[in-house]
Design an enzyme around this catalytic site. Structure first.
Site, PDB file in Angstrom:
ATOM      1  N   GLU A  76      58.158  25.147 118.721  1.00 23.35           N
ATOM      2  CA  GLU A  76      59.517  24.665 118.998  1.00 23.35           C
ATOM      3  C   GLU A  76      60.197  25.463 120.108  1.00 23.35           C
ATOM      4  O   GLU A  76      61.419  25.401 120.265  1.00 23.35           O
ATOM      5  CB  GLU A  76      60.377  24.745 117.726  1.00 23.35           C
ATOM      6  CG  GLU A  76      59.966  23.778 116.630  1.00 23.35           C
ATOM      7  CD  GLU A  76      60.273  22.326 116.954  1.00 23.35           C
ATOM      8  OE1 GLU A  76      60.553  22.008 118.126  1.00 23.35           O
ATOM      9  OE2 GLU A  76      60.234  21.511 116.019  1.00 23.35           O
ATOM     10  N   HIS A  94      66.087  27.806 112.964  1.00 23.70           N
ATOM     11  CA  HIS A  94      65.667  26.418 112.752  1.00 23.70           C
ATOM     12  C   HIS A  94      64.917  26.346 111.429  1.00 23.70           C
ATOM     13  O   HIS A  94      64.004  27.140 111.191  1.00 23.70           O
ATOM     14  CB  HIS A  94      64.775  25.960 113.898  1.00 23.70           C
ATOM     15  CG  HIS A  94      64.016  24.697 113.616  1.00 23.70           C
ATOM     16  ND1 HIS A  94      64.632  23.534 113.189  1.00 23.70           N
ATOM     17  CD2 HIS A  94      62.690  24.408 113.675  1.00 23.70           C
ATOM     18  CE1 HIS A  94      63.714  22.588 113.007  1.00 23.70           C
ATOM     19  NE2 HIS A  94      62.524  23.098 113.288  1.00 23.70           N
ATOM     20  N   HIS A  96      63.543  23.658 107.888  1.00 26.48           N
ATOM     21  CA  HIS A  96      63.277  22.335 107.324  1.00 26.48           C
ATOM     22  C   HIS A  96      63.893  22.270 105.928  1.00 26.48           C
ATOM     23  O   HIS A  96      63.291  21.734 104.998  1.00 26.48           O
ATOM     24  CB  HIS A  96      61.777  22.064 107.243  1.00 26.48           C
ATOM     25  CG  HIS A  96      61.106  21.977 108.578  1.00 26.48           C
ATOM     26  ND1 HIS A  96      59.746  21.768 108.704  1.00 26.48           N
ATOM     27  CD2 HIS A  96      61.586  22.062 109.842  1.00 26.48           C
ATOM     28  CE1 HIS A  96      59.422  21.741 109.987  1.00 26.48           C
ATOM     29  NE2 HIS A  96      60.521  21.922 110.697  1.00 26.48           N
ATOM     30  N   TYR A 115      85.721  21.890 103.803  1.00 24.61           N
ATOM     31  CA  TYR A 115      86.387  22.454 104.974  1.00 24.61           C
ATOM     32  C   TYR A 115      85.486  23.377 105.803  1.00 24.61           C
ATOM     33  O   TYR A 115      85.795  23.679 106.960  1.00 24.61           O
ATOM     34  CB  TYR A 115      87.673  23.185 104.582  1.00 24.61           C
ATOM     35  CG  TYR A 115      87.504  24.381 103.685  1.00 24.61           C
ATOM     36  CD1 TYR A 115      87.063  25.606 104.175  1.00 24.61           C
ATOM     37  CD2 TYR A 115      87.818  24.302 102.330  1.00 24.61           C
ATOM     38  CE1 TYR A 115      86.924  26.708 103.358  1.00 24.61           C
ATOM     39  CE2 TYR A 115      87.686  25.394 101.498  1.00 24.61           C
ATOM     40  CZ  TYR A 115      87.234  26.598 102.013  1.00 24.61           C
ATOM     41  OH  TYR A 115      87.088  27.690 101.194  1.00 24.61           O
ATOM     42  N   HIS A 156      63.702  15.751 110.085  1.00 22.27           N
ATOM     43  CA  HIS A 156      63.092  17.004 110.547  1.00 22.27           C
ATOM     44  C   HIS A 156      63.723  18.231 109.896  1.00 22.27           C
ATOM     45  O   HIS A 156      63.049  18.955 109.190  1.00 22.27           O
ATOM     46  CB  HIS A 156      63.213  17.076 112.077  1.00 22.27           C
ATOM     47  CG  HIS A 156      62.498  18.220 112.706  1.00 22.27           C
ATOM     48  ND1 HIS A 156      62.082  18.199 114.020  1.00 22.27           N
ATOM     49  CD2 HIS A 156      62.146  19.439 112.230  1.00 22.27           C
ATOM     50  CE1 HIS A 156      61.487  19.339 114.314  1.00 22.27           C
ATOM     51  NE2 HIS A 156      61.515  20.119 113.242  1.00 22.27           N
ATOM     52  N   TYR A 209      90.697  34.920 108.922  1.00 19.78           N
ATOM     53  CA  TYR A 209      89.911  35.168 107.706  1.00 19.78           C
ATOM     54  C   TYR A 209      89.120  36.459 107.820  1.00 19.78           C
ATOM     55  O   TYR A 209      88.637  36.814 108.900  1.00 19.78           O
ATOM     56  CB  TYR A 209      88.957  33.993 107.459  1.00 19.78           C
ATOM     57  CG  TYR A 209      88.075  34.164 106.245  1.00 19.78           C
ATOM     58  CD1 TYR A 209      88.562  33.933 104.972  1.00 19.78           C
ATOM     59  CD2 TYR A 209      86.753  34.583 106.391  1.00 19.78           C
ATOM     60  CE1 TYR A 209      87.760  34.090 103.854  1.00 19.78           C
ATOM     61  CE2 TYR A 209      85.955  34.735 105.267  1.00 19.78           C
ATOM     62  CZ  TYR A 209      86.447  34.497 104.019  1.00 19.78           C
ATOM     63  OH  TYR A 209      85.658  34.664 102.920  1.00 19.78           O
TER      64      TYR A 209
END
Length: 214
Positions: A76, A94, A96, A115, A156, A209
């Site tokens: 990838e 990345h 799956h 949110y 994917h 925050y």
């Protein structure tokens, strides 16, 4: 630079192992990278993360030329490089992940059921399906990431980026959690979703925050 690459490699491997431990990846199905200057440190293709050691570091330049390591980089790599070239990303995760992948087969976007959608830049898009490892997938993902820090890849998985690996991982985990929430709610009825105003208010609240620097 040598020390920075070694540190990045250690962090990349730790994050990759975390994706497995937390159930976001099965085997070697995901990949992780971090940018160090004009180099990208990335997990190799087809190697279980628990077998990776400090001397296995893999690094490429932004054109994909391998400059360090003997193991081949992830298949990838075009996806990672496209995101680095097209965004301000310093780290990419990345996966799956099961719930996110399931959602990617059902809809063209993840409805804003929580949110935390605002923390990813807005309603999460689903990039059209393209074969893994191809320029077509990289192009589709980059379009889905426009003004976002995470997206789904149809049939994917997920991709998320951040200024650090911790932030990229956090966004990945939040996306998987929101996908699970939507699937659970959808099984019982039609989920109530948040409005653009709701998301804008949440995004504004996020700016204050957490703990402030001393």
């Amino acid at each position: 630079m040598q020390d920075a690459v070694e540190k990045a490699w250690s962090d990349v491997v730790d994050t990759a192992r975390r994706t497995v431990a937390d159930g976001l990846v099965v085997g070697t199905s995901g990949n992780v990278s971090a940018r160090v200057g004009e180099l990208v440190v990335v997990t190799p293709t087809g190697v279980p993360y628990d077998r990776l050691r400090p001397h296995d570091a893999v690094a490429v330049d932004l054109d994909g030329r391998q400059v360090r390591g003997e193991l081949r980089p992830t298949s990838e790599l075009p996806l990672h490089l496209a995101v680095y070239r097209g965004t301000g990303a310093r780290a990419i995760v990345h996966t799956h992940a099961a719930h996110a992948t399931a959602v990617s087969t059902l809809t063209g976007r993840l409805p804003p059921v929580h949110y935390m959608t605002a923390a990813l830049g807005g309603t999460v898009r689903v990039a059209p399906y393209a074969l893994y490892g191809t320029p077509e997938l990289a192009e589709a993902a980059l379009a889905a990431l426009r003004s976002r820090t995470a997206c789904l890849l149809a049939n994917h998985g997920t991709i998320a980026y951040g200024e650090t690996l911790d932030r990229a991982y956090e966004r990945t985990a939040q996306l998987e959690w929101m996908c699970r929430v939507w699937l659970l709610a959808s099984a019982a009825g039609v989920p109530r979703t948040l409005t653009p105003a709701d998301l804008a208010a949440a995004a504004a609240r996020f700016s204050s925050y957490g703990q402030r620097d001393a």
